[in-house]
Design a protein around this motif. Structure first.
Motif, PDB file in Angstrom:
ATOM      1  N   TRP A 158       0.835  -1.211   0.000  1.00 55.08           N
ATOM      2  CA  TRP A 158       0.000   0.000   0.000  1.00 55.08           C
ATOM      3  C   TRP A 158       0.860   1.247   0.000  1.00 55.08           C
ATOM      4  O   TRP A 158       0.607   2.200  -0.731  1.00 55.08           O
ATOM      5  CB  TRP A 158      -0.904  -0.034   1.227  1.00 55.08           C
ATOM      6  CG  TRP A 158      -1.804   1.169   1.363  1.00 55.08           C
ATOM      7  CD1 TRP A 158      -2.999   1.382   0.741  1.00 55.08           C
ATOM      8  CD2 TRP A 158      -1.563   2.328   2.168  1.00 55.08           C
ATOM      9  NE1 TRP A 158      -3.536   2.589   1.110  1.00 55.08           N
ATOM     10  CE2 TRP A 158      -2.660   3.195   1.991  1.00 55.08           C
ATOM     11  CE3 TRP A 158      -0.534   2.709   3.016  1.00 55.08           C
ATOM     12  CZ2 TRP A 158      -2.747   4.420   2.636  1.00 55.08           C
ATOM     13  CZ3 TRP A 158      -0.617   3.934   3.665  1.00 55.08           C
ATOM     14  CH2 TRP A 158      -1.715   4.771   3.469  1.00 55.08           C
ATOM     15  N   LEU A 159       1.914   1.245   0.822  1.00 56.46           N
ATOM     16  CA  LEU A 159       2.796   2.406   0.886  1.00 56.46           C
ATOM     17  C   LEU A 159       3.520   2.621  -0.438  1.00 56.46           C
ATOM     18  O   LEU A 159       3.675   3.750  -0.907  1.00 56.46           O
ATOM     19  CB  LEU A 159       3.814   2.230   2.016  1.00 56.46           C
ATOM     20  CG  LEU A 159       3.249   2.263   3.434  1.00 56.46           C
ATOM     21  CD1 LEU A 159       4.321   1.881   4.439  1.00 56.46           C
ATOM     22  CD2 LEU A 159       2.690   3.643   3.760  1.00 56.46           C
ATOM     23  N   GLN A 160       3.969   1.524  -1.049  1.00 55.83           N
ATOM     24  CA  GLN A 160       4.670   1.642  -2.321  1.00 55.83           C
ATOM     25  C   GLN A 160       3.762   2.161  -3.423  1.00 55.83           C
ATOM     26  O   GLN A 160       4.214   2.842  -4.344  1.00 55.83           O
ATOM     27  CB  GLN A 160       5.256   0.278  -2.714  1.00 55.83           C
ATOM     28  CG  GLN A 160       6.431  -0.159  -1.833  1.00 55.83           C
ATOM     29  CD  GLN A 160       6.915  -1.549  -2.156  1.00 55.83           C
ATOM     30  OE1 GLN A 160       6.202  -2.335  -2.786  1.00 55.83           O
ATOM     31  NE2 GLN A 160       8.134  -1.863  -1.728  1.00 55.83           N
ATOM     32  N   SER A 161       2.470   1.871  -3.301  1.00 54.15           N
ATOM     33  CA  SER A 161       1.525   2.332  -4.321  1.00 54.15           C
ATOM     34  C   SER A 161       1.365   3.848  -4.295  1.00 54.15           C
ATOM     35  O   SER A 161       0.900   4.439  -5.270  1.00 54.15           O
ATOM     36  CB  SER A 161       0.159   1.662  -4.113  1.00 54.15           C
ATOM     37  OG  SER A 161      -0.467   2.155  -2.924  1.00 54.15           O
ATOM     38  N   LEU A 162       1.760   4.474  -3.182  1.00 51.75           N
ATOM     39  CA  LEU A 162       1.636   5.941  -3.081  1.00 51.75           C
ATOM     40  C   LEU A 162       2.806   6.663  -3.721  1.00 51.75           C
ATOM     41  O   LEU A 162       2.761   7.877  -3.915  1.00 51.75           O
ATOM     42  CB  LEU A 162       1.517   6.349  -1.611  1.00 51.75           C
ATOM     43  CG  LEU A 162       0.340   5.791  -0.837  1.00 51.75           C
ATOM     44  CD1 LEU A 162       0.381   6.272   0.618  1.00 51.75           C
ATOM     45  CD2 LEU A 162      -0.981   6.195  -1.481  1.00 51.75           C
ATOM     46  N   LEU A 163       3.885   5.927  -3.989  1.00 56.31           N
ATOM     47  CA  LEU A 163       5.082   6.537  -4.556  1.00 56.31           C
ATOM     48  C   LEU A 163       5.016   6.490  -6.078  1.00 56.31           C
ATOM     49  O   LEU A 163       4.434   5.567  -6.670  1.00 56.31           O
ATOM     50  CB  LEU A 163       6.328   5.806  -4.068  1.00 56.31           C
ATOM     51  CG  LEU A 163       6.625   5.906  -2.571  1.00 56.31           C
ATOM     52  CD1 LEU A 163       7.779   4.979  -2.223  1.00 56.31           C
ATOM     53  CD2 LEU A 163       6.966   7.337  -2.191  1.00 56.31           C
ATOM     54  N   PRO A 164       5.679   7.479  -6.716  1.00 57.42           N
ATOM     55  CA  PRO A 164       5.761   7.431  -8.190  1.00 57.42           C
ATOM     56  C   PRO A 164       6.515   6.198  -8.646  1.00 57.42           C
ATOM     57  O   PRO A 164       7.354   5.673  -7.902  1.00 57.42           O
ATOM     58  CB  PRO A 164       6.526   8.710  -8.544  1.00 57.42           C
ATOM     59  CG  PRO A 164       6.348   9.595  -7.337  1.00 57.42           C
ATOM     60  CD  PRO A 164       6.277   8.673  -6.161  1.00 57.42           C
ATOM     61  N   PRO A 165       6.242   5.693  -9.821  1.00 52.47           N
ATOM     62  CA  PRO A 165       6.957   4.507 -10.331  1.00 52.47           C
ATOM     63  C   PRO A 165       8.457   4.730 -10.327  1.00 52.47           C
ATOM     64  O   PRO A 165       8.956   5.821 -10.552  1.00 52.47           O
ATOM     65  CB  PRO A 165       6.422   4.365 -11.774  1.00 52.47           C
ATOM     66  CG  PRO A 165       5.099   5.065 -11.746  1.00 52.47           C
ATOM     67  CD  PRO A 165       5.231   6.201 -10.775  1.00 52.47           C
ATOM     68  N   ASN A 166       9.202   3.661 -10.053  1.00 49.91           N
ATOM     69  CA  ASN A 166      10.667   3.666 -10.055  1.00 49.91           C
ATOM     70  C   ASN A 166      11.296   4.603  -9.026  1.00 49.91           C
ATOM     71  O   ASN A 166      12.435   5.031  -9.175  1.00 49.91           O
ATOM     72  CB  ASN A 166      11.204   4.037 -11.459  1.00 49.91           C
ATOM     73  CG  ASN A 166      10.695   3.107 -12.528  1.00 49.91           C
ATOM     74  OD1 ASN A 166      10.596   1.896 -12.320  1.00 49.91           O
ATOM     75  ND2 ASN A 166      10.351   3.694 -13.687  1.00 49.91           N
ATOM     76  N   SER A 167      10.539   4.952  -7.979  1.00 48.61           N
ATOM     77  CA  SER A 167      11.089   5.866  -6.969  1.00 48.61           C
ATOM     78  C   SER A 167      11.592   5.099  -5.737  1.00 48.61           C
ATOM     79  O   SER A 167      12.035   5.698  -4.783  1.00 48.61           O
ATOM     80  CB  SER A 167      10.036   6.883  -6.522  1.00 48.61           C
ATOM     81  OG  SER A 167       8.934   6.222  -5.925  1.00 48.61           O
ATOM     82  N   TYR A 168      11.488   3.800  -5.748  1.00 52.85           N
ATOM     83  CA  TYR A 168      11.970   2.998  -4.637  1.00 52.85           C
ATOM     84  C   TYR A 168      12.686   1.753  -5.146  1.00 52.85           C
ATOM     85  O   TYR A 168      12.589   1.406  -6.300  1.00 52.85           O
ATOM     86  CB  TYR A 168      10.825   2.598  -3.695  1.00 52.85           C
ATOM     87  CG  TYR A 168       9.700   1.845  -4.351  1.00 52.85           C
ATOM     88  CD1 TYR A 168       9.717   0.449  -4.421  1.00 52.85           C
ATOM     89  CD2 TYR A 168       8.624   2.534  -4.898  1.00 52.85           C
ATOM     90  CE1 TYR A 168       8.689  -0.231  -5.026  1.00 52.85           C
ATOM     91  CE2 TYR A 168       7.588   1.853  -5.501  1.00 52.85           C
ATOM     92  CZ  TYR A 168       7.620   0.478  -5.553  1.00 52.85           C
ATOM     93  OH  TYR A 168       6.585  -0.214  -6.155  1.00 52.85           O
TER      94      TYR A 168
END
Length: 393
Positions: free
Chosen positions: A383-393
Motif C-alpha cells: 500500500w505504501l509503495q503504491s503511493l510513490l511514483p513509479p521507479n522511486s523505490y
C-alpha cells in the motif's frame, strides 16, 4: 519459624521472672534471686531488627541489575547477615568477576553472609525466572536502571530504550510484591534523565509514587556505582542530583499522561511512548488505528492521515502485537531510531503477553499469529509503495 520459637521462649522467661518477683513460685522465707540471663540477652541481640535507611533485616529484599554487588554487600554488612537478600545481575558470574575489580570479593562475602545470588536475570522478564517466579518481596530495588549506551542520553533513541527497560521492570516487579511491599528505583532527576517519566511508567502497572527522597551514596557504606559498560566499566559515573522513587500497589490507579521527549532541533514531538494501553481481544475496530501527522515525509509521497485498512486480521493478532502496530503508526516517516531493535522489542513484548496473559494458548499458535502479522506487513508495504511514483523505490 526459628524466630517465632525464640520469641515464645523469651516470653516464657519474662513471665517466669515476673512470677519470681511476685513470690508466686517461692517460699516467702527464701530470698528471691533474679540473675541476668546471658543466653536471653544473646537471643534478644539476634532478634534485633536493624535498619539501613528504608531497608530492614526483617525485609525480604530483591536487588535487580546489580553491577559489582557492592550495594547488596552494603546492606548485608549492616544487617550482619544476607539471609534475607536475593541479589541479581544481568551479567553472568564470569563477566562480573572480569569487569569489576571488587566483583569476586563482593560475591564471596555475600555468599558467606547467606545471600542468594542469581546471575543472568533479565529485569524485563524476571517474574518468569525459575528461581524467582514463586517468591514475593517486601522491597524490590533497582539502582540507576540503564539500557546501555546507544547514543547521547538526550536523543530520542536512548530515551526510548531506557523507557522500555523501566516499563518492563515495573510490569514484572508489580507482581512480585508482598502485601504492603514497595518498589524502589534510584534515578537521576536532572535533564535528560527526567524525561524517562519514571512515575508515569510505574502508573501503567498500578504502582503509585508514595515518596520521593534525595539519594545519597554515603548512606550506604561501601556502595560503588559503576558505569557497567565499555573499557571504563569499573569506573563510577557522575551521580549529580538523584532520588529514591518509592512505589506501592494502588488499586484503581489511573494511568498518567506520558512525557513529551524533545526531538531533533528545537521541535518537540510526541514519540512512541512505552506506555501503551492494551485493549482486550475483540475490542478493536478491525484495521490500523489512526496515525499521527508525519514529521519526515518520504520523497514525493502525498500527505495522508490513515494507514491502509486491513479487514482480514484476527482480533487476537491486534491484541498480541499492539505495541508493534502502535510503533509502526507513530514512527512512520521519522528517523533517529533503530527499526530492527524496536521491531525485536515489540515482538518480544507480544510473545510475553501471549504466554502470560489470560488467553494463553499453545506456543505453536503463536507462530500462526506471526504469519498473520507478516501478511499484514506485506500488505502495508504494498500500500505504501503504491503511493510513490513509479521507479522511486
Amino acid at each position: 519459624e526459628a524466630k517465632k520459637q525464640k520469641k515464645k521462649k523469651k516470653k516464657k522467661k519474662k513471665k517466669k521472672k515476673a512470677l519470681l518477683m511476685a513470690g508466686e513460685e517461692n517460699d516467702i522465707n527464701n530470698p528471691i534471686v533474679v540473675e541476668d540471663d546471658e543466653e536471653e540477652e544473646e537471643e534478644e541481640d539476634e532478634d534485633e531488627v536493624k535498619w539501613l535507611k528504608y531497608y530492614s533485616s526483617n525485609h525480604q529484599i530483591l536487588l535487580v541489575g546489580e553491577g559489582d554487588f557492592s550495594f547488596s554487600l552494603s546492606l548485608a554488612n549492616y544487617f550482619g547477615s544476607a539471609s534475607n537478600i536475593v541479589s541479581t545481575s544481568r551479567d553472568l558470574h564470569d563477566i562480573v568477576v572480569k569487569m569489576y575489580s571488587n566483583g569476586k570479593s563482593n560475591l564471596e562475602n555475600l555468599k558467606k553472609l547467606g545471600a542468594i545470588i542469581i546471575h543472568g536475570v533479565d529485569a524485563t522478564k524476571m517474574k518468569l525466572h525459575t528461581d524467582l517466579r514463586a517468591r514475593k518481596f517486601d522491597r524490590i530495588i533497582y539502582n540507576f536502571p540503564h539500557a546501555g549506551f546507544h547514543g547521547k542520553e538526550d536523543q530520542v533513541k536512548p530515551i526510548l530504550k531506557h523507557r522500555a527497560l523501566v516499563k518492563s521492570f515495573f510490569r514484572n516487579a508489580s507482581s512480585m510484591l508482598r502485601p504492603d511491599g514497595e518498589v524502589h528505583v534510584n534515578h537521576k532527576t536532572t535533564a535528560p534523565f527526567n524525561l524517562w517519566g519514571i512515575e508515569e511508567l510505574a502508573s501503567d502497572h498500578r504502582l503509585g509514587l508514595i515518596e520521593r527522597v534525595e539519594f545519597n551514596k554515603e548512606d550506604y557504606p561501601g556502595y560503588n556505582n559503576k558505569r557497567g559498560a565499555g573499557v571504563r566499566c569499573d569506573e563510577p559515573f557522575p551521580l549529580g542530583e538523584c532520588s529514591t522513587f518509592k512505589f506501592k500497589i494502588v488499586p484503581g490507579l489511573k494511568k498518567m499522561t506520558p512525557k513529551v521527549i524533545p526531538g531533533s532541533g528545537k521541535t518537540e514531538v510526541n514519540v512512541p511512548d512505552t506506555r501503551i494501553q492494551i485493549p482486550s481481544p475483540g475490542s478493536f475496530n478491525v484495521g490500523f488505528p489512526q496515525a499521527v501527522p508525519f514529521v519526515n515525509m518520504p520523497p514525493n509521497m502525498q500527505r495522508t492521515e490513515n494507514l491502509p485498512p486491513i479487514n482480514s486480521a484476527t482480533p487476537d493478532c491486534f491484541w498480541i502485537f499492539h505495541e508493534y502496530f502502535k510503533h509502526a503508526d507513530l514512527m512512520f516517516g521519522r528517523a533517529g531510531y533503530d527499526v530492527r531493535q524496536v521491531t525485536f522489542e515489540t515482538l518480544d513484548a507480544g510473545f510475553d503477553r501471549y504466554m502470560t496473559g489470560a488467553t494463553r494458548k499453545d506456543p505453536n499458535d503463536f507462530i500462526m499469529h506471526l504469519q498473520d502479522l507478516h501478511r499484514l506487513s506485506q500488505l502495508r508495504l504494498e500500500w505504501l509503495q503504491s503511493l510513490l511514483p513509479p521507479n522511486s523505490y
